[in-house]
Structures are given as structure tokens and as C-alpha cells.
Scaffold this active site. Structure first.
Site, PDB file in Angstrom:
ATOM      1  CG  HIS A 162      -2.049  -0.975   1.098  1.00 59.41           C
ATOM      2  ND1 HIS A 162      -1.897  -2.308   1.381  1.00 59.41           N
ATOM      3  CD2 HIS A 162      -3.324  -0.811   0.705  1.00 59.41           C
ATOM      4  CE1 HIS A 162      -3.048  -2.922   1.171  1.00 59.41           C
ATOM      5  NE2 HIS A 162      -3.931  -2.045   0.762  1.00 59.41           N
ATOM      6  CB  ILE A 163       3.298   2.633   2.449  1.00 55.53           C
ATOM      7  CG1 ILE A 163       2.221   2.691   3.537  1.00 55.53           C
ATOM      8  CG2 ILE A 163       4.209   3.854   2.540  1.00 55.53           C
ATOM      9  CD1 ILE A 163       2.740   2.560   4.958  1.00 55.53           C
ATOM     10  CG  ASP A 182       6.542  -6.963  -2.599  1.00 55.07           C
ATOM     11  OD1 ASP A 182       6.022  -5.935  -2.130  1.00 55.07           O
ATOM     12  OD2 ASP A 182       6.251  -8.114  -2.185  1.00 55.07           O
ATOM     13  CB  ALA A 239       8.626   5.585   7.299  1.00 55.96           C
ATOM     14  CG  ASP A 265       8.486   7.900  11.392  1.00 56.15           C
ATOM     15  OD1 ASP A 265       8.557   8.871  12.162  1.00 56.15           O
ATOM     16  OD2 ASP A 265       7.400   7.325  11.117  1.00 56.15           O
ATOM     17  CD  GLU A 270       9.096   3.254  17.558  1.00 54.20           C
ATOM     18  OE1 GLU A 270       7.921   3.534  17.872  1.00 54.20           O
ATOM     19  OE2 GLU A 270       9.454   3.004  16.387  1.00 54.20           O
ATOM     20  CG  HIS A 293       6.258   5.062  14.993  1.00 54.99           C
ATOM     21  ND1 HIS A 293       6.489   3.804  15.464  1.00 54.99           N
ATOM     22  CD2 HIS A 293       5.434   4.897  13.919  1.00 54.99           C
ATOM     23  CE1 HIS A 293       5.841   2.914  14.719  1.00 54.99           C
ATOM     24  NE2 HIS A 293       5.188   3.570  13.768  1.00 54.99           N
ATOM     25  CB  ILE A 294       5.277  11.547  13.259  1.00 57.78           C
ATOM     26  CG1 ILE A 294       6.625  11.876  12.601  1.00 57.78           C
ATOM     27  CG2 ILE A 294       5.251  11.920  14.742  1.00 57.78           C
ATOM     28  CD1 ILE A 294       6.847  13.319  12.311  1.00 57.78           C
ATOM     29  N   GLY A 295       5.059   8.827  10.942  1.00 58.98           N
ATOM     30  CA  GLY A 295       4.754   8.622   9.517  1.00 58.98           C
ATOM     31  C   GLY A 295       3.264   8.687   9.224  1.00 58.98           C
ATOM     32  N   GLY A 296       2.489   8.036  10.076  1.00 60.01           N
ATOM     33  CA  GLY A 296       1.041   7.974   9.814  1.00 60.01           C
ATOM     34  C   GLY A 296       0.244   8.951  10.654  1.00 60.01           C
TER      35      GLY A 296
HETATM   36  P1  NAI Z   1       1.514  -3.770   2.943  1.00 60.96           P
HETATM   37  O1  NAI Z   1       1.222  -5.064   3.600  1.00 60.96           O
HETATM   38  O2  NAI Z   1       0.481  -3.151   2.096  1.00 60.96           O
HETATM   39  O3  NAI Z   1       2.861  -3.924   2.060  1.00 60.96           O
HETATM   40  C1  NAI Z   1       4.002  -4.583   2.507  1.00 60.96           C
HETATM   41  C2  NAI Z   1       4.708  -5.163   1.287  1.00 60.96           C
HETATM   42  O4  NAI Z   1       5.959  -5.707   1.693  1.00 60.96           O
HETATM   43  C3  NAI Z   1       3.924  -6.304   0.638  1.00 60.96           C
HETATM   44  O5  NAI Z   1       3.794  -6.054  -0.749  1.00 60.96           O
HETATM   45  C4  NAI Z   1       4.787  -7.541   0.911  1.00 60.96           C
HETATM   46  O6  NAI Z   1       4.690  -8.507  -0.095  1.00 60.96           O
HETATM   47  C5  NAI Z   1       6.159  -6.925   0.984  1.00 60.96           C
HETATM   48  N1  NAI Z   1       7.140  -7.734   1.695  1.00 60.96           N
HETATM   49  C6  NAI Z   1       6.959  -8.557   2.759  1.00 60.96           C
HETATM   50  N2  NAI Z   1       8.133  -9.104   3.135  1.00 60.96           N
HETATM   51  C7  NAI Z   1       9.077  -8.626   2.294  1.00 60.96           C
HETATM   52  C8  NAI Z   1      10.473  -8.821   2.175  1.00 60.96           C
HETATM   53  N3  NAI Z   1      11.159  -9.631   3.004  1.00 60.96           N
HETATM   54  N4  NAI Z   1      11.121  -8.179   1.177  1.00 60.96           N
HETATM   55  C9  NAI Z   1      10.448  -7.372   0.302  1.00 60.96           C
HETATM   56  N5  NAI Z   1       9.111  -7.140   0.380  1.00 60.96           N
HETATM   57  C10 NAI Z   1       8.446  -7.767   1.353  1.00 60.96           C
HETATM   58  O7  NAI Z   1       1.961  -2.797   4.111  1.00 60.96           O
HETATM   59  P2  NAI Z   1       1.903  -1.205   4.127  1.00 60.96           P
HETATM   60  O8  NAI Z   1       0.562  -0.751   4.560  1.00 60.96           O
HETATM   61  O9  NAI Z   1       2.447  -0.691   2.855  1.00 60.96           O
HETATM   62  O10 NAI Z   1       2.909  -0.897   5.335  1.00 60.96           O
HETATM   63  C11 NAI Z   1       4.305  -1.112   5.207  1.00 60.96           C
HETATM   64  C12 NAI Z   1       5.004  -0.885   6.537  1.00 60.96           C
HETATM   65  O11 NAI Z   1       4.792   0.448   7.002  1.00 60.96           O
HETATM   66  C13 NAI Z   1       4.546  -1.795   7.682  1.00 60.96           C
HETATM   67  O12 NAI Z   1       5.688  -2.227   8.400  1.00 60.96           O
HETATM   68  C14 NAI Z   1       3.752  -0.879   8.572  1.00 60.96           C
HETATM   69  O13 NAI Z   1       3.780  -1.314   9.902  1.00 60.96           O
HETATM   70  C15 NAI Z   1       4.522   0.420   8.391  1.00 60.96           C
HETATM   71  N6  NAI Z   1       3.766   1.628   8.757  1.00 60.96           N
HETATM   72  C16 NAI Z   1       4.445   2.626   9.415  1.00 60.96           C
HETATM   73  C17 NAI Z   1       3.791   3.785   9.797  1.00 60.96           C
HETATM   74  C18 NAI Z   1       4.519   4.879  10.478  1.00 60.96           C
HETATM   75  O14 NAI Z   1       3.906   5.645  11.211  1.00 60.96           O
HETATM   76  N7  NAI Z   1       5.813   5.017  10.250  1.00 60.96           N
HETATM   77  C19 NAI Z   1       2.345   3.958   9.545  1.00 60.96           C
HETATM   78  C20 NAI Z   1       1.754   2.899   8.764  1.00 60.96           C
HETATM   79  C21 NAI Z   1       2.447   1.764   8.418  1.00 60.96           C
END
Ligand code: NAI
Length: 414
Positions: A162-163, A182, A239, A265, A270, A293-296
Site C-alpha cells: 500500500h505505502i 517485493d 518508516a 521514523d 521506542e 514514529h509520526i509517519g502515519g
Molecule cells: P503492505 O502489507 O500493504 O505492504 C508490505 C509489502 O511488503 C507487501 O507487498 C509484501 O509482499 C512486501 N514484503 C513482505 N516481506 C518482504 C520482504 N522480506 N522483502 C520485500 N518485500 C516484502 O503494508 P503497508 O501498509 O504498505 O505498510 C508497510 C510498513 O509500514 C509496515 O511495516 C507498517 O507497519 C509500516 N507503517 C508505518 C507507519 C509509520 O507511522 N511510520 C504507519 C503505517 C504503516
């Protein structure tokens, strides 16, 4: 385990939203005809035990602890919403065992994280963090040395979910070349291209940004070995989750000027609250941007979370949909006219479905449609019935079904 059978028209359902959940959630649920009460604080266990018997649905954020004790004493609850990303604060197994699906909002802050990453790429490329700090300290360092545009540079995205895919679109709009890696096959957006090996991405990218989940395979994904494969003078952005990067190795790569900077981030450990001190070996290193940790964390994300979880409540209460529930078998259903819809949650044991259908056919009701989803512990069944010709009421049928020793909860959906 106490058992519950409920026949409630939706206007009588009461929803409690605690922890200052965005007001949009209340607005949306009130429009649907529910009674909604708001609390600004996170109640203690004792307070929840006093409050919850009056409510059908509960919404919390991250500070409430919803324990097994609370759940077992409030098995009448129909659903719980975590108006945030994480659900660790809820005993998910205990919730499942008493037939309570838990919803959250994992993707409401996707855009907020992507925007932060864009800001960080430009900031690192222009050393904005350091320039800003110096100007505040009264130092005037007007220089173009080492300052670059991001246009034309290559961005490597690790994790194209997603991100990652949002970052991809926004970066191309800035004129960047995007490559990604990925573990799953992902459709490249725009002109982005995928790399089959992480090391190929690391060797080619001017910026590497990490957007993987926290799993055993992503733990220490970026350590000395991977950092050494990155281009000299490139930048790292994390992040995603703090465990993905080995901080000590990153410190070495920065101090040896192999990397020209980083923006971090998320950290392996933490502070638990804003009152605790933050300490990191990355502090005071040149061109290092550290954020708590303010990304979101944006007002828009809070608004989207409010809407997303309120919509999950609406769909569950009015159609029986449990899609996106984190602890429950998922079914995704549309509203249907001219049927009586009953949902039943039961222990997943052989013969339950036969028993339920036996009650329905004995009562002379016609099954118009049936949807079943199970996991190893429970089954979630939604049945659309035609009762007109049978003479049996929904209440009687719900009573009969609920009497099965394996039933956890049975209710009519309005
Ligand atoms: P998502 O589940 O939509 O995407 C994650 C992607 O990583 C998937 O396409 C998956 O196939 C891939 N993936 C899994 N293991 C992998 C590996 N070993 N190597 C390469 N790719 C791999 O998740 P989303 O929503 O995009 O979130 C991503 C990260 O961001 C999560 O860790 C989430 O916790 C973090 N996050 C951080 C925030 C912040 O405030 N900094 C806020 C929201 C999310």
C-alpha cells in the site's frame, strides 16, 4: 462461556467510543441510527467492567487494554473497533471465543506515510535538517556543495504494498526513476520496474526506502552486508518498522561516509509515551533526520481511521460482513431485501451446520442463501431466510439455533 442470542433493531444499538476517537466516527454512526457515546480518556479495566454492560459495540484506540476478563464478562458485545493500526491492546483470541469480531484501520494512513517519505527524500538531498538546525543556532552556511535535486535520481522501494506503491506514484511525479523489490509479484505502477534481487536494487538506487511489514524475514533485512551494497553517497529511509534495520551498522555506514544521510521514523525500541526520553546512536550524526514514529500521524489519517472503522461497524451490523476483521473468519456481503438474515457464530466442530439447518428445515423456513467461513476455532455463518410461509418468527428460530451446545452467538441482522 456465556451464550448470547440477540434480536435487536438497529436503532436500539448503543456504541461507546473512548480515547477521543475522531468525531467523524460518531457523526457517521448517528446518521445510521445508532446511539453513540464519546469518552475522551482510556477507561481502566474496572471502568470498562462498569460501562460495557450498557453497550453493544465498543471503539477504542491504542491505550485501552481489553482483557480476557473484560471480554468474558461482556460476551454480549457485538463488535470492537480499534481506531488505529495495531490490535495488540485487545486479547484477540478471547474476543473470538466470545464471538466478537475486532476491526481496525490498517491502511487509513498510507498517504500520510508516503508524503513523509517524499519530504524526507528532498530534505536529505538538500541537507535541510542540518541547515535548519544551523540557522536556528545563528550559523549562515549558504553553499551548493552536496545539495542536489531529486529529479532524475533513482528511488529503490523495498516492499511494494500500500505505502510503497503510493511512494512510487508520487516520486515519478517528481521526475524520479523508480525501481522496486517485493517478495510477491506486484504490478508495477506507471514506469516503475521491479527487481528480482534486493542486491540489484541496492546497487542502483540513489535513495532506498523501506516499506515491508515486521516479520521474521524482514528482521535485520538491512544490515552491514546490505548497506555495503548500497551506492556510495546514497540515502536510506525507514518508516516501516524499527527491527528492519540494524542501527549500529547504519551508524558505521554514515560515519564512514558510505551513506550521505538517512531518515528514520521507527526504532528497535521506542519510548512508550511522550514523557519518556528518546536515546539513539543515530543522534548528532550529519544529515540524519530522526522523527518519533509520526509517519502515519496526521489529522487526515485520524479522520480516515474514524470513517474506516465506523464503516466496518455499519457493514457488520447491517449486513454481517466481517471482511477486514483481524480475528475472525471473513465474509463480505451486500444488503439483501425481502429476506430475514441471521448470523450465527459457533465452535468449529463436525455437524454444527447440519444441526442448524435441521432447525431451519423443521421450522419450515426456506434457506435463500447461506454463507459460511471458518477458521480452526470458530465458524461464522450468515443465512438468508424466507419465513413468510413457514409461520415461524425470527426470534423463535434464533432461540432454537442458539440452544445448540456449539453456538456462541446468534442474532438477526437488520
Ligand atoms: P503492505 O502489507 O500493504 O505492504 C508490505 C509489502 O511488503 C507487501 O507487498 C509484501 O509482499 C512486501 N514484503 C513482505 N516481506 C518482504 C520482504 N522480506 N522483502 C520485500 N518485500 C516484502 O503494508 P503497508 O501498509 O504498505 O505498510 C508497510 C510498513 O509500514 C509496515 O511495516 C507498517 O507497519 C509500516 N507503517 C508505518 C507507519 C509509520 O507511522 N511510520 C504507519 C503505517 C504503516
Amino acid at each position: 462461556m456465556s451464550k448470547t442470542n440477540v434480536v435487536q433493531p438497529k436503532y436500539s444499538l448503543k456504541i461507546l467510543l473512548t480515547e477521543n476517537i475522531h468525531s467523524v466516527a460518531k457523526e457517521k454512526l448517528v446518521v445510521e441510527g445508532y446511539q453513540v457515546d464519546l469518552l475522551t480518556h482510556a477507561p481502566s479495566e474496572d471502568e470498562y467492567l462498569k460501562l460495557l454492560p450498557q453497550y453493544d459495540v465498543l471503539g477504542i484506540r491504542s491505550k485501552s487494554e481489553i482483557t480476557k476478563n473484560i471480554l468474558e464478562k461482556n460476551s454480549h458485545l457485538l463488535a470492537i473497533g480499534a481506531f488505529c493500526i495495531g490490535t495488540n491492546q485487545i486479547d484477540l483470541d478471547a474476543a473470538k471465543n466470545v464471538g466478537v469480531p475486532v476491526f481496525n484501520a490498517p491502511h487509513s494512513n498510507t498517504r500520510s506515510v508516503a508524503e513523509l517519505v517524499i519530504a524526507e527524500m528532498i530534505s536529505l538531498s538538500r541537507q535541510l535538517g542540518d541547515r535548519n538546525m544551523m540557522a536556528h543556532l545563528g550559523e549562515w552556511e549558504k553553499s551548493a556543495v552536496g545539495s542536489k535535486e531529486v529529479r532524475g535520481k533513482t528511488l529503490g522501494i523495498v516492499g511494494y504494498g500500500h505505502i510503497g506503491s503510493q511512494v512510487s506514484i508520487l516520486s515519478e511525479a517528481l521526475g524520479m526513476k523508480v525501481i522496486f523489490y517485493d517478495v510477491l509479484k506486484k504490478l508495477p505502477l506507471g514506469n516503475a520496474t521491479s527487481k528480482t534481487k534486493l542486491e540489484d536494487l541496492l546497487a542502483e538506487a540513489d535513495f532506498v526506502t523501506l516499506h515491508v511489514p515486521e516479520t521474521p524475514t524482514t528482521q535485520n533485512l538491512i544490515s552491514k552486508n546490505e548497506l555495503n551494497k548500497m551506492k556510495r553517497g546514497s540515502f536510506l529511509i525507514n518508516a516501516s518498522r524499527g527491527t528492519v534495520v540494524v542501527i549500529e551498522d547504519l551508524v558505521t555506514a554514515l560515519k564512514e561516509n558510505h551513506l550521505a544521510g538517512c531518515a528514520i521514523d521507527v526504532f528497535p525500541t521506542e519510548p512508550a509515551s511522550n514523557k519518556e526520553k528518546f536515546v539513539s546512536p543515530l543522534q548528532k550524526i550529519k544529515n540524519v533526520i530522526l522523527t518519533p514514529h509520526i509517519g502515519g500521524s496526521t489529522e487526515e489519517a485520524q479522520y480516515s481511521i474514524g470513517l474506516e472503522v465506523a464503516e466496518s461497524f455499519r457493514k457488520f451490523l447491517q449486513t454481517g460482513t466481517t471482511a477486514w476483521a483481524v480475528n475472525f473468519p471473513n465474509v463480505d456481503l451486500a444488503h439483501k431485501e425481502n429476506v430475514v438474515r441471521i448470523m450465527n457464530i459457533h465452535k468449529n466442530e463436525p455437524g454444527v451446520l447440519g444441526e442448524i439447518n435441521g432447525h431451519i428445515s423443521k421450522a419450515g423456513a426456506n434457506i435463500q442463501a447461506q454463507y459460511l467461513s471458518t477458521d480452526s476455532k470458530i465458524g461464522y455463518l450468515v443465512v438468508d431466510l424466507e419465513l413468510q410461509k413457514s409461520g415461524v418468527t425470527a426470534e423463535t428460530l434464533i432461540d432454537l439455533i442458539q440452544k445448540s451446545s456449539r453456538s456462541i452467538k446468534t442474532r438477526q441482522i437488520f
